[in-house]
Scaffold this motif. Structure first.
Motif, PDB file in Angstrom:
ATOM      1  N   ASN A  62      26.043   7.627 -55.628  1.00 43.00           N
ATOM      2  CA  ASN A  62      27.155   7.386 -54.708  1.00 43.00           C
ATOM      3  C   ASN A  62      26.870   7.956 -53.327  1.00 43.00           C
ATOM      4  OD1 ASN A  62      29.515   5.974 -55.991  1.00 43.00           O
ATOM      5  ND2 ASN A  62      29.150   7.529 -57.536  1.00 43.00           N
ATOM      6  N   THR A  63      26.214   9.111 -53.272  1.00 40.53           N
ATOM      7  CA  THR A  63      25.945   9.740 -51.982  1.00 40.53           C
ATOM      8  C   THR A  63      24.967   8.922 -51.153  1.00 40.53           C
ATOM      9  OG1 THR A  63      26.347  11.947 -52.879  1.00 40.53           O
ATOM     10  CG2 THR A  63      25.103  11.812 -50.828  1.00 40.53           C
ATOM     11  N   TYR A  64      23.870   8.470 -51.794  1.00 40.37           N
ATOM     12  CA  TYR A  64      22.882   7.724 -51.000  1.00 40.37           C
ATOM     13  C   TYR A  64      23.483   6.420 -50.490  1.00 40.37           C
ATOM     14  CZ  TYR A  64      20.879   3.563 -53.322  1.00 40.37           C
ATOM     15  OH  TYR A  64      20.656   2.291 -53.801  1.00 40.37           O
ATOM     16  N   LYS A  65      24.297   5.754 -51.326  1.00 40.49           N
ATOM     17  CA  LYS A  65      24.918   4.510 -50.871  1.00 40.49           C
ATOM     18  C   LYS A  65      25.935   4.770 -49.759  1.00 40.49           C
ATOM     19  CE  LYS A  65      24.353   1.839 -55.141  1.00 40.49           C
ATOM     20  NZ  LYS A  65      23.523   0.788 -54.518  1.00 40.49           N
ATOM     21  N   ALA A  66      26.693   5.867 -49.870  1.00 38.07           N
ATOM     22  CA  ALA A  66      27.671   6.196 -48.835  1.00 38.07           C
ATOM     23  C   ALA A  66      26.977   6.485 -47.510  1.00 38.07           C
ATOM     24  CB  ALA A  66      28.506   7.401 -49.274  1.00 38.07           C
ATOM     25  N   VAL A  67      25.907   7.260 -47.558  1.00 35.84           N
ATOM     26  CA  VAL A  67      25.168   7.582 -46.337  1.00 35.84           C
ATOM     27  C   VAL A  67      24.549   6.312 -45.744  1.00 35.84           C
ATOM     28  CG1 VAL A  67      23.163   8.802 -45.430  1.00 35.84           C
ATOM     29  CG2 VAL A  67      24.719   9.965 -46.998  1.00 35.84           C
ATOM     30  N   GLN A  68      23.972   5.484 -46.603  1.00 40.48           N
ATOM     31  CA  GLN A  68      23.332   4.252 -46.138  1.00 40.48           C
ATOM     32  C   GLN A  68      24.336   3.343 -45.443  1.00 40.48           C
ATOM     33  OE1 GLN A  68      22.166   1.520 -49.236  1.00 40.48           O
ATOM     34  NE2 GLN A  68      20.416   0.775 -48.076  1.00 40.48           N
ATOM     35  N   GLN A  69      25.487   3.129 -46.064  1.00 50.28           N
ATOM     36  CA  GLN A  69      26.473   2.200 -45.513  1.00 50.28           C
ATOM     37  C   GLN A  69      27.210   2.771 -44.313  1.00 50.28           C
ATOM     38  OE1 GLN A  69      26.757  -0.973 -46.488  1.00 50.28           O
ATOM     39  NE2 GLN A  69      25.046  -0.568 -47.879  1.00 50.28           N
ATOM     40  N   SER A  70      27.392   4.088 -44.276  1.00 48.05           N
ATOM     41  CA  SER A  70      28.177   4.698 -43.209  1.00 48.05           C
ATOM     42  C   SER A  70      27.374   4.938 -41.941  1.00 48.05           C
ATOM     43  CB  SER A  70      28.771   6.033 -43.688  1.00 48.05           C
ATOM     44  OG  SER A  70      29.617   5.840 -44.795  1.00 48.05           O
ATOM     45  N   THR A  71      26.072   5.193 -42.092  1.00 44.34           N
ATOM     46  CA  THR A  71      25.252   5.544 -40.932  1.00 44.34           C
ATOM     47  C   THR A  71      24.271   4.460 -40.536  1.00 44.34           C
ATOM     48  OG1 THR A  71      23.463   6.571 -42.214  1.00 44.34           O
ATOM     49  CG2 THR A  71      25.368   7.957 -41.674  1.00 44.34           C
ATOM     50  N   GLY A  72      24.110   3.429 -41.379  1.00 42.85           N
ATOM     51  CA  GLY A  72      23.106   2.418 -41.109  1.00 42.85           C
ATOM     52  C   GLY A  72      21.699   2.875 -41.414  1.00 42.85           C
ATOM     53  N   ALA A  73      21.576   3.960 -42.200  1.00 44.25           N
ATOM     54  CA  ALA A  73      20.262   4.489 -42.555  1.00 44.25           C
ATOM     55  C   ALA A  73      19.492   3.481 -43.408  1.00 44.25           C
ATOM     56  CB  ALA A  73      20.415   5.803 -43.313  1.00 44.25           C
ATOM     57  N   ILE A  74      18.173   3.522 -43.293  1.00 41.57           N
ATOM     58  CA  ILE A  74      17.302   2.735 -44.159  1.00 41.57           C
ATOM     59  C   ILE A  74      17.008   3.569 -45.395  1.00 41.57           C
ATOM     60  CG2 ILE A  74      15.038   1.641 -44.385  1.00 41.57           C
ATOM     61  CD1 ILE A  74      15.057   1.233 -41.365  1.00 41.57           C
ATOM     62  N   ALA A  75      17.340   3.040 -46.574  1.00 38.46           N
ATOM     63  CA  ALA A  75      17.075   3.742 -47.830  1.00 38.46           C
ATOM     64  C   ALA A  75      15.875   3.083 -48.501  1.00 38.46           C
ATOM     65  CB  ALA A  75      18.306   3.695 -48.737  1.00 38.46           C
ATOM     66  N   MET A  76      14.746   3.748 -48.487  1.00 41.74           N
ATOM     67  CA  MET A  76      13.524   3.207 -49.081  1.00 41.74           C
ATOM     68  C   MET A  76      13.417   3.717 -50.514  1.00 41.74           C
ATOM     69  SD  MET A  76      10.988   3.804 -45.812  1.00 41.74           S
ATOM     70  CE  MET A  76       9.559   3.306 -46.744  1.00 41.74           C
ATOM     71  N   GLY A  77      13.531   2.819 -51.473  1.00 41.56           N
ATOM     72  CA  GLY A  77      13.453   3.222 -52.865  1.00 41.56           C
ATOM     73  C   GLY A  77      14.285   2.303 -53.734  1.00 41.56           C
ATOM     74  N   PRO A  78      14.437   2.699 -55.023  1.00 34.85           N
ATOM     75  CA  PRO A  78      13.973   3.981 -55.564  1.00 34.85           C
ATOM     76  C   PRO A  78      12.460   4.037 -55.704  1.00 34.85           C
ATOM     77  CG  PRO A  78      14.855   2.608 -57.313  1.00 34.85           C
ATOM     78  CD  PRO A  78      15.151   1.888 -56.036  1.00 34.85           C
ATOM     79  N   VAL A  79      11.877   5.159 -55.260  1.00 31.21           N
ATOM     80  CA  VAL A  79      10.459   5.430 -55.425  1.00 31.21           C
ATOM     81  C   VAL A  79      10.301   6.190 -56.739  1.00 31.21           C
ATOM     82  CG1 VAL A  79       8.429   6.568 -54.453  1.00 31.21           C
ATOM     83  CG2 VAL A  79      10.144   5.541 -52.930  1.00 31.21           C
TER      84      VAL A  79
END
Length: 792
Positions: free
Chosen positions: A725-742
């Motif tokens: 939930n945290t990685y998705k929240a950060v990704q959607q809220s900040t526009g961050a690129i989430a590379m993974g899952p590695v």
């Protein structure tokens, strides 16, 4: 301000092109050594993963590009320099002092170059803050003798915009109005050093270029503007090497650094369908959006019968024409669609439908039926290829042909392949050191930025490209990524599938897959070997040859995984059309490492101003204290492998005893295990996220010195629910690129894609997988060497 790079080594420069190295300056940048026999710029490497870079002094924070040719063909240089600066600085801006009128198709209703940079580099904030005044207003003020007021207005807008930017790239309005004189006035007002740009001409001599450059240089000097050097675009390719060398020597003698010249390029010179769509205000009726970013080499007017048109096209099988016809000739649309569905049919880049008869007729011409046919092909699942792009314009046929004849090639935000080509050409032919060497005492970033990280990834891949297998060749995104990866030398690629079908699809997309290996699992001479290996690996689970054969016939991911087991590939990337379970399950069955029994995952999070690692957000639902410790140790090593200095925060709802409970106790035990097993790891916990990432919060919540609090780069979540939930929240809220899952803990890397992934996402995941494979190969070689020494 000073810039810094973690760049390793560039690819070998072509003959006559300068070797390219990252920013440097005496005392501030790594020393660059030129290897004369290969002309490769080598940078002495810094400590791996050092994300903290010492601060320099404040100096120039602007670079002004002035087109002294006054022809406006500097887009490749603009994109190249912006891409270069953004790799090294967290906040790079672009400013247009005098903005041109927006194109009719502009979504942002803003200057073409401003919109291009804003979209290509995903800039944030108000796009209108990136311009000074509109061209109409500037012309009026100049005509009224209000030069001073114009410069005041431009400076006011610029000063407001540059706040928070480490460097701003400014494009002078020379070709738009005023010429070099106005450029010099604006540069002086902004206190900005100038880089002169020039466009090559077919019959121009070295003397022609030199004389123009020296005259324009004097204009800037008269306005007390420092000239950093000269860079060129569009130097004729046939004489590029000779002219570049002569120009470099001649300008060097005059004390003017020559940064290089981009040669003429066919791809940049050709008109593409998206440019036709933009210029004519056309609508795309059918077909894939990817196909509108494809060039065409001719225009064929279809006024004859369909069979005659097909005969004409069949006589030129290697061509990719744009077929232009009137909107009432839907028989041609259906005929060319049928030809497109066949791997043997004559290829066309697309169809442009023009106005048929009176614009007031309102006739449909059976469009509803055509719509149903195209929609049916897309939804039936029977045809997985790319549909023929069909554009429609309100122009009459005669006007459309005239417009096409006068259409010049452009680079639009949708011109993905042209944009990539601009960046590649810039890196190959432009020596940015010649430009920035005199931008002294610049402020360096104090952490690894996403651009720096992505550039480091590409450099590591170029150094040791690994063999990656891509099972999902039916997906056009995968094909586009494969073509890009092999062209840039990032990895060796094998595509699984029928070669005829894959190459036909690639041809429709305008992709070059000649550098890829295409392997058909159904006719593979390795099939029996893989069956035997699968039976051996799973014999304790009752695996038989019949079941193994059925598995490898029916599961392309399992076939790809067995390629890795057999050593025929170094890693796999899948998931564009498969679920995570389908992608990862084969690896969990045959690639688990006995040394690391726990398989886990991390996401590499490219936040707006830094790169961090999140684990485990995809695999382990409720890890024990021992599991958390293993995840932390593995994630620490993964971060270090990707050049991120690991500082591990073991997350909880409590910071160092501020709360209690079973969950807090579990994290405390995990921290103790990590410290016992790996005393070299910088680890802190239990700690809350805000205290781990924000120095101000850490100063309040954490007493005493901490190597992690406030500056963590690796975040270990206590369970899957929290992490995912945290990685998705950060990704959607900040526009961050989430590379993974590695994936971590496998003998060889197998990584998953999101089914909504983009081509850049796939390229990034291939790079991550290649680096993992290279690291595992190095570790295996080291272990083998150690064992050999011990045996002796």
């Amino acid at each position: 301000m000073s810039l810094n790079s973690s760049t390793m080594s560039r690819r070998q420069a072509v003959a006559g092109a300068p070797a390219v190295a990252p920013f440097r300056h005496a005392g501030l940048f790594p020393r660059v050594r030129l290897c004369a026999n290969r002309r490769v710029a080598r940078v002495a490497p810094k400590a791996a993963g050092n994300g903290n870079i010492a601060q320099g002094e404040q100096g120039f924070d602007t670079l002004f590009l002035s087109d002294i040719s006054l022809v406006g063909q500097r887009t490749p240089l603009l994109l190249g320099f912006f891409n270069y600066f953004e790799r090294h600085l967290p906040h790079v801006g672009f400013f247009e002092p005098i903005a041109a009128e927006a194109l009719a198709s502009s979504e942002l209703r803003i200057d073409r170059h401003v919109e291009l940079v804003y979209k290509v580099f995903n800039l944030k904030g108000d796009v209108r803050a990136m311009t000074g005044v509109q061209d109409a207003e500037a012309a009026r003020m100049i005509a009224n003798g209000q030069h001073s007021e114009l410069l005041d207005k431009i400076y006011s807008q610029y000063a407001s915009y540059k706040e928070g930017q480490d460097l701003v790239l400014v494009e002078g309005p020379g070709p738009l109005m005023g010429g070099t004189e106005l450029d010099a006035q604006i540069a002086a007002a902004l206190n900005a050093p100038v880089l002169m740009t020039m466009t090559g001409q077919p019959n121009a001599t070295v003397a022609d270029y030199y004389n123009r450059a020296m005259v324009k240089r004097q204009v800037f000097l008269d306005h007390h503007v420092e000239v950093l050097g000269l860079v060129m675009n569009g130097l004729p390719r046939q004489s590029h090497a000779i002219l570049s060398g002569q120009l470099r020597d001649k300008f060097a003698a005059a004390g003017l650094p020559f940064a290089g010249a981009i040669p003429t390029d066919i791809m940049l010179r050709n008109v593409r369908l998206d440019e036709v769509q933009t210029a004519m205000g056309a609508q795309r009726l059918y077909g894939d959006s990817l196909l509108t970013d494809v060039e065409f080499d001719d225009v064929v007017v279809a006024s004859q019968r369909l069979e005659e048109l097909l005969e004409i096209l069949a006589e030129r099988p290697m061509g990719r024409p744009l077929v232009v016809t009137s909107a009432d000739r839907l028989d041609i649309v259906l005929g060319l669609l049928a030809a497109q569905l066949s791997v043997s049919g004559p290829g066309v880049a697309g169809i442009l439908l023009t106005q048929a008869g009176s614009a007031r007729s309102g006739r449909n011409y059976a469009r509803d039926t055509i719509d149903r046919i195209f929609a049916g092909l897309s939804s039936s699942g029977l045809y997985k290829g790319s549909l023929l792009p069909v554009l429609v314009t309100d122009m009459p046929l005669r006007d459309a042909i005239r417009k096409l004849d006068n259409l010049d090639a452009a680079i639009l935000p949708s011109s993905t392949r042209k944009i990539s080509q601009c960046k590649r050409l810039f890196e190959q032919y432009v020596d940015a050191n010649a430009v920035v060497a005199r931008l002294q005492n610049m402020v360096r970033p104090n952490r690894m930025t996403p651009k720096m990280f992505m550039h480091t990834l590409k450099s590591m891949c170029n150094a040791t490209p690994q063999h990656i297998v891509l099972p999902e060749s039916e997906d056009k995104r995968v094909l586009a990524a494969a073509a890009d990866v092999v062209q840039r030398g990032l990895a060796k690629i094998t595509l699984l599938g029928d070669p005829t079908t894959i190459l036909a699809e690639a041809a429709k997309l305008g992709l070059d897959l000649s550098g890829c290996n295409i392997h058909n699992p159904n006719t593979s001479d390795r099939f029996d070997k893989y069956v035997d290996m699968l039976v051996e690996a799973r014999k304790k689970k009752g695996m038989t040859r019949e079941v193994a054969a059925d598995t490898l016939h029916g599961d392309v991911n399992f076939f790809a995984t067995m390629m890795i087991v057999a050593g025929d590939a170094d890693g796999m990337v899948s998931g564009a059309v498969h679920t995570t379970a389908s992608t990862v399950r084969p690896a969990l069955q045959v690639l688990k490492s006995p040394d690391t029994p726990l398989v886990s995952s991390v996401f590499i999070m490219c936040l707006p101003d830094r790169v961090v690692v999140y684990g485990d957000c995809a695999v382990n639902v409720n890890p024990s204290a021992a599991d958390l410790a293993q995840i932390a140790i593995t994630s620490n090593d993964t971060a270090a492998a990707f050049g991120i200095e690991p500082r591990v925060a073991m997350l909880s709802y409590s910071t160092l005893g501020s709360g209690s409970g079973p969950d807090v106790q579990k994290v405390s035990e995990a921290v103790a295990i990590v410290k016992q097993r790996r005393p070299d790891i910088k680890v802190e916990g239990p700690i809350q996220y805000d205290a781990a990432i924000d120095p101000k919060v850490a100063a309040v919540k954490v007493q005493g010195l901490s190597e992690v609090a406030g500056k963590a780069t690796v975040f270990i979540f206590p369970d899957l629910n929290t992490g995912n939930n945290t990685y998705k929240a950060v990704q959607q809220s900040t526009g961050a690129i989430a590379m993974g899952p590695v994936m971590q803990g496998l003998l060889r890397p197998v990584n998953d894609l999101s089914r909504g992934c983009t081509v850049p996402d796939i390229i990034n995941t291939i790079c991550v997988t290649s680096i993992q494979a290279s690291r595992m190969s190095s570790a295996a070689r080291a272990a083998a060497a150690k064992a050999a020494v011990a045996a002796v």
